[in-house]
Design an enzyme around this catalytic site. Structure first.
Site, mmCIF file in Angstrom:
data_model
loop_
_atom_site.group_PDB
_atom_site.id
_atom_site.type_symbol
_atom_site.label_atom_id
_atom_site.label_comp_id
_atom_site.label_asym_id
_atom_site.label_seq_id
_atom_site.Cartn_x
_atom_site.Cartn_y
_atom_site.Cartn_z
ATOM 1 N N GLU A 64 34.565 -77.323 -0.087
ATOM 2 C CA GLU A 64 34.549 -78.687 -0.629
ATOM 3 C C GLU A 64 33.335 -79.489 -0.159
ATOM 4 O O GLU A 64 33.041 -80.537 -0.725
ATOM 5 C CB GLU A 64 35.843 -79.423 -0.257
ATOM 6 C CG GLU A 64 37.103 -78.854 -0.906
ATOM 7 C CD GLU A 64 37.762 -77.762 -0.083
ATOM 8 O OE1 GLU A 64 37.116 -77.232 0.846
ATOM 9 O OE2 GLU A 64 38.934 -77.434 -0.357
ATOM 10 N N GLU A 79 39.235 -80.307 9.845
ATOM 11 C CA GLU A 79 39.348 -78.867 10.079
ATOM 12 C C GLU A 79 38.334 -78.388 11.118
ATOM 13 O O GLU A 79 38.614 -77.472 11.893
ATOM 14 C CB GLU A 79 39.214 -78.140 8.745
ATOM 15 C CG GLU A 79 40.410 -78.448 7.837
ATOM 16 C CD GLU A 79 40.256 -77.951 6.409
ATOM 17 O OE1 GLU A 79 39.232 -77.304 6.091
ATOM 18 O OE2 GLU A 79 41.178 -78.218 5.614
ATOM 19 N N HIS A 92 40.984 -83.448 3.135
ATOM 20 C CA HIS A 92 42.290 -82.925 3.536
ATOM 21 C C HIS A 92 42.158 -82.285 4.907
ATOM 22 O O HIS A 92 41.040 -82.060 5.373
ATOM 23 C CB HIS A 92 42.860 -81.922 2.520
ATOM 24 C CG HIS A 92 42.036 -80.688 2.336
ATOM 25 N ND1 HIS A 92 40.892 -80.668 1.575
ATOM 26 C CD2 HIS A 92 42.173 -79.437 2.829
ATOM 27 C CE1 HIS A 92 40.377 -79.447 1.579
ATOM 28 N NE2 HIS A 92 41.118 -78.682 2.343
HETATM 29 ZN ZN LIG Z 1 38.551 -75.557 1.420
#
Ligand SMILES: [Zn+2]
Length: 274
Positions: A10, A134, A115
């Site tokens: 992303e 992340e 996210h």
């Molecule tokens: Zn991803």
């Protein structure tokens, strides 16, 4: 020097919508070509900086987004589902540097497609009190194995959130968010040139870099529903610290990461049912 590369998708310049990074449609195929170019730019830069062996771990969606034969420098390629260490599969203490490519902002950030692992379940993650995405969560594995995380590429939020935990990290910001589904990206050629230059500098300086200092390495995870929190609490190392709040802290950073991944996998069915 062996260099480990975890790639998401992303955070790629030009990619702004799920249609470009999930599934098998024409836009996803085009998105994967953009990602391949960025991964190869990082590989080229790493080799120029002194890498002698590169391991690429595909960490996005079904985790088989790249044509293995088109990876530069004869990089080996970890792909596919059900990897025990998920976005960090394959890392161990034999590596001299770790690179995060095409990363995106955390769920609460204004970044494109933001996210934190599962957008249907996870509302926020804090690592030792700092909101992270992340990259921060994955850095627990690098900290455990004593491997410096020397480069993050992606959108501005991903880079800033990573630098909040790993201050000396090299960065390649390839796009600025406009909304969660819009961004102003560098031209892909310029994005790749920036990634190549930063990867080269990061790997060349890796010998003097320290592993991430993530102590004590406690993850606090805020989830969307009480059912998700209940299911997650069945995992070893996961305590329920509030109705929708989890505290994850294993005997070491690797155990903490594994408990987090297990909770994510276990809650997927619960999260998708609501
Ligand atoms: Zn991803």
């Amino acid at each position: 020097m062996k260099v480990y590369l975890s790639t998401d998708m992303e955070g790629t310049a030009g990619v702004v919508d799920w249609a470009q990074c999930v599934g098998d449609g024409p836009e996803a195929a085009a998105g994967r070509r953009l990602l391949l170019a960025e991964v190869n730019a990082a590989i080229d830069g790493a080799v120029a900086g002194g890498a002698t062996e590169i391991v690429v771990n595909d960490s996005h969606s079904a985790m088989r987004n790249l044509p293995a034969g088109e990876l530069g420098a004869h990089a080996s390629y970890i792909a596919g589902s059900h990897k025990p260490l998920y976005m960090m599969q394959g890392l161990d203490d034999s590596f001299g540097a770790c690179l995060f490519i095409s990363y995106h902002g955390s769920i609460g950030a204004p970044a494109g497609m933001s996210h934190s692992y599962n957008p249907r379940a996870v509302v926020e993650v804090r690592l030792d009190g700092t909101v992270t995405g992340e990259a921060g969560i994955n850095a627990l594995v690098a900290a455990h194995y004593g491997v410096p995380v020397v480069l993050v590429t992606g959108d501005r939020c991903a880079c800033e959130e990573t630098a909040a935990l790993i201050p000396d990290i090299h960065q390649a910001v390839v796009k600025e968010h406009v909304s969660r589904l819009a961004a102003h990206s560098l031209h892909p050629d310029r994005a790749c040139a920036l990634i190549r230059a930063q990867a080269r500098a990061a790997v060349a300086a890796a010998g003097a870099a320290s592993p991430p200092r993530l102590e004590p390495g406690v993850l606090e995870v805020f989830v969307r529903t009480t059912d998700i929190a209940e299911a997650a609490s069945w995992v070893r190392g996961v305590e329920r610290s509030g109705p929708r709040q989890l505290r994850i802290h294993g005997p070491d950073q690797l155990a903490t990461y594994r408990s987090f991944c297990a909770a994510i996998l276990l809650t997927r069915a619960v999260a998708e049912a609501v």
